[in-house]
Design a protein around this motif. Sequence first.
Motif, PDB file in Angstrom:
ATOM      1  N   LEU A 122      25.342  38.078  42.812  1.00 23.52           N
ATOM      2  CA  LEU A 122      25.355  38.725  44.118  1.00 23.52           C
ATOM      3  C   LEU A 122      24.298  38.201  45.073  1.00 23.52           C
ATOM      4  N   TRP A 123      23.115  37.834  44.575  1.00 24.81           N
ATOM      5  CA  TRP A 123      22.023  37.437  45.460  1.00 24.81           C
ATOM      6  C   TRP A 123      21.776  35.933  45.444  1.00 24.81           C
ATOM      7  N   GLY A 124      22.773  35.148  45.038  1.00 28.90           N
ATOM      8  CA  GLY A 124      22.554  33.725  44.856  1.00 28.90           C
ATOM      9  C   GLY A 124      22.905  32.838  46.020  1.00 28.90           C
ATOM     10  N   HIS A 125      23.457  33.390  47.098  1.00 28.57           N
ATOM     11  CA  HIS A 125      23.874  32.604  48.269  1.00 28.57           C
ATOM     12  C   HIS A 125      24.878  31.511  47.913  1.00 28.57           C
ATOM     13  N   ALA A 126      25.631  31.717  46.835  1.00 27.63           N
ATOM     14  CA  ALA A 126      26.602  30.707  46.395  1.00 27.63           C
ATOM     15  C   ALA A 126      28.032  31.210  46.456  1.00 27.63           C
ATOM     16  N   GLU A 127      28.236  32.451  46.886  1.00 26.52           N
ATOM     17  CA  GLU A 127      29.572  33.049  46.842  1.00 26.52           C
ATOM     18  C   GLU A 127      30.603  32.274  47.669  1.00 26.52           C
ATOM     19  N   GLY A 128      30.161  31.661  48.752  1.00 24.60           N
ATOM     20  CA  GLY A 128      31.094  30.947  49.606  1.00 24.60           C
ATOM     21  C   GLY A 128      31.516  29.583  49.088  1.00 24.60           C
ATOM     22  N   TYR A 129      30.882  29.130  47.997  1.00 26.39           N
ATOM     23  CA  TYR A 129      31.173  27.802  47.458  1.00 26.39           C
ATOM     24  C   TYR A 129      32.113  27.832  46.260  1.00 26.39           C
ATOM     25  N   LEU A 130      32.403  29.000  45.723  1.00 25.63           N
ATOM     26  CA  LEU A 130      33.120  29.063  44.451  1.00 25.63           C
ATOM     27  C   LEU A 130      34.513  28.442  44.520  1.00 25.63           C
ATOM     28  N   SER A 131      35.228  28.666  45.603  1.00 27.34           N
ATOM     29  CA  SER A 131      36.572  28.078  45.720  1.00 27.34           C
ATOM     30  C   SER A 131      36.507  26.563  45.697  1.00 27.34           C
ATOM     31  N   ARG A 132      35.519  25.997  46.363  1.00 25.20           N
ATOM     32  CA  ARG A 132      35.375  24.530  46.381  1.00 25.20           C
ATOM     33  C   ARG A 132      34.973  23.999  45.008  1.00 25.20           C
ATOM     34  N   ILE A 133      34.090  24.722  44.335  1.00 29.36           N
ATOM     35  CA  ILE A 133      33.699  24.317  42.979  1.00 29.36           C
ATOM     36  C   ILE A 133      34.906  24.352  42.065  1.00 29.36           C
ATOM     37  N   ARG A 134      35.723  25.370  42.208  1.00 32.42           N
ATOM     38  CA  ARG A 134      36.916  25.495  41.371  1.00 32.42           C
ATOM     39  C   ARG A 134      37.905  24.364  41.623  1.00 32.42           C
ATOM     40  N   GLN A 135      37.939  23.839  42.833  1.00 31.08           N
ATOM     41  CA  GLN A 135      38.830  22.720  43.143  1.00 31.08           C
ATOM     42  C   GLN A 135      38.488  21.465  42.342  1.00 31.08           C
ATOM     43  N   HIS A 136      37.223  21.387  41.869  1.00 30.49           N
ATOM     44  CA  HIS A 136      36.814  20.257  41.028  1.00 30.49           C
ATOM     45  C   HIS A 136      37.251  20.450  39.576  1.00 30.49           C
ATOM     46  N   GLY A 137      37.799  21.608  39.251  1.00 34.70           N
ATOM     47  CA  GLY A 137      38.321  21.834  37.908  1.00 34.70           C
ATOM     48  C   GLY A 137      37.552  22.826  37.062  1.00 34.70           C
ATOM     49  N   ALA A 138      36.440  23.345  37.579  1.00 31.64           N
ATOM     50  CA  ALA A 138      35.642  24.287  36.802  1.00 31.64           C
ATOM     51  C   ALA A 138      36.227  25.700  36.883  1.00 31.64           C
ATOM     52  N   ILE A 139      36.165  26.436  35.770  1.00 32.93           N
ATOM     53  CA  ILE A 139      36.422  27.873  35.787  1.00 32.93           C
ATOM     54  C   ILE A 139      35.238  28.528  36.495  1.00 32.93           C
ATOM     55  N   THR A 140      35.487  29.585  37.277  1.00 29.57           N
ATOM     56  CA  THR A 140      34.398  30.235  38.003  1.00 29.57           C
ATOM     57  C   THR A 140      34.227  31.683  37.561  1.00 29.57           C
ATOM     58  N   ALA A 141      32.983  32.130  37.571  1.00 31.73           N
ATOM     59  CA  ALA A 141      32.650  33.518  37.222  1.00 31.73           C
ATOM     60  C   ALA A 141      31.619  34.025  38.211  1.00 31.73           C
ATOM     61  N   PHE A 142      31.635  35.345  38.436  1.00 29.95           N
ATOM     62  CA  PHE A 142      30.715  35.935  39.405  1.00 29.95           C
ATOM     63  C   PHE A 142      30.296  37.315  38.943  1.00 29.95           C
ATOM     64  N   ASP A 143      28.984  37.598  39.055  1.00 25.51           N
ATOM     65  CA  ASP A 143      28.455  38.915  38.709  1.00 25.51           C
ATOM     66  C   ASP A 143      28.218  39.704  39.989  1.00 25.51           C
ATOM     67  N   CYS A 144      28.985  40.773  40.158  1.00 23.57           N
ATOM     68  CA  CYS A 144      28.872  41.628  41.342  1.00 23.57           C
ATOM     69  C   CYS A 144      27.762  42.662  41.216  1.00 23.57           C
ATOM     70  N   SER A 145      27.036  42.672  40.103  1.00 24.29           N
ATOM     71  CA  SER A 145      26.016  43.676  39.823  1.00 24.29           C
ATOM     72  C   SER A 145      26.650  45.065  39.944  1.00 24.29           C
ATOM     73  N   ASP A 146      25.945  46.006  40.539  1.00 21.87           N
ATOM     74  CA  ASP A 146      26.508  47.350  40.691  1.00 21.87           C
ATOM     75  C   ASP A 146      27.091  47.561  42.085  1.00 21.87           C
ATOM     76  N   ARG A 147      27.370  46.438  42.792  1.00 23.58           N
ATOM     77  CA  ARG A 147      27.839  46.517  44.172  1.00 23.58           C
ATOM     78  C   ARG A 147      29.043  45.600  44.404  1.00 23.58           C
ATOM     79  N   PRO A 148      30.149  45.829  43.707  1.00 26.47           N
ATOM     80  CA  PRO A 148      31.308  44.953  43.891  1.00 26.47           C
ATOM     81  C   PRO A 148      31.940  45.048  45.274  1.00 26.47           C
ATOM     82  N   GLU A 149      31.604  46.100  46.034  1.00 31.32           N
ATOM     83  CA  GLU A 149      32.120  46.221  47.396  1.00 31.32           C
ATOM     84  C   GLU A 149      31.239  45.490  48.410  1.00 31.32           C
ATOM     85  N   ASP A 150      30.115  44.942  47.965  1.00 36.50           N
ATOM     86  CA  ASP A 150      29.213  44.193  48.840  1.00 36.50           C
ATOM     87  C   ASP A 150      29.946  43.003  49.477  1.00 36.50           C
ATOM     88  N   PRO A 151      29.656  42.658  50.732  1.00 43.00           N
ATOM     89  CA  PRO A 151      30.327  41.524  51.368  1.00 43.00           C
ATOM     90  C   PRO A 151      30.230  40.220  50.577  1.00 43.00           C
TER      91      PRO A 151
END
Length: 262
Positions: A122-151
Amino acid sequence: MKRIGCVGDNCVDHYRQTGEDHFGGNPVNVAVYTRRLGGNASYVGAVGTDSRGAAMLEALRGRGVDVSHVHVDEGSTAVTYVEHINGDRVFGDYSEGVMAQFALTEEDIAFLGSHDLVVSGLWGHAEGYLSRIRQHGAITAFDCSDRPEDPAAQTALPGTDIAFFSDDGSDDEALRQRLRQLAAPGPRIVVATRGSRGSMAYDGQRFYEQGIVPCRVVDTMGAGDSFIAGFLHGYLEGLDIPACMAAGAQCSAVTLAYEGAW
């Protein structure tokens, strides 16, 4: 060997009562725990030019984590001030330091995309890059912590294959509904950690439940990140969801038994 790329925040957890510094941050912890499990892990983030940044990198290298793409930027490394109360950690003030301006380069994106799986939080400033990383073939995972509704989480979810969040308050039916909602934007698997109540997962077809591994609790710092590391390591080893959840619970039990994240 399968490789996990961990991208985003790092910090020094400064324990006020003892004056001790422990290294942490969601993706940093996942990288270290993956190495503890015998996996191969990289960390990409930003540390400052201060002594804490140098110590962070030295500690990660000592754990066998690839830090070749860590940014060393002029300024201070992030610090979280922690109170330790009855075995639980209570977060106080947070100084983000150079992580506030962290952004991935094209080289970073390609490097992360070369891994089998990439995880952020959640606090990594990388959320906007995941789709592009996935385009390279990597599986992606994300930890929303206790705030999955966070932007930030809502930005991440469409580009995420495996999503995690924590919820130790909802009853079973309310949690199932939350899992369904978070799966809707695109994740194939959504996992909720529930503290002493274990975990629940959803794969779009069915729900799975897992209890805790009983252990002596010294410090809860890093317990959730341990679960994520155990789950993802098991997933890359080809385990099914219940076995991945059990691996996460076992990894958490190890971390709970000592002070600090690692």
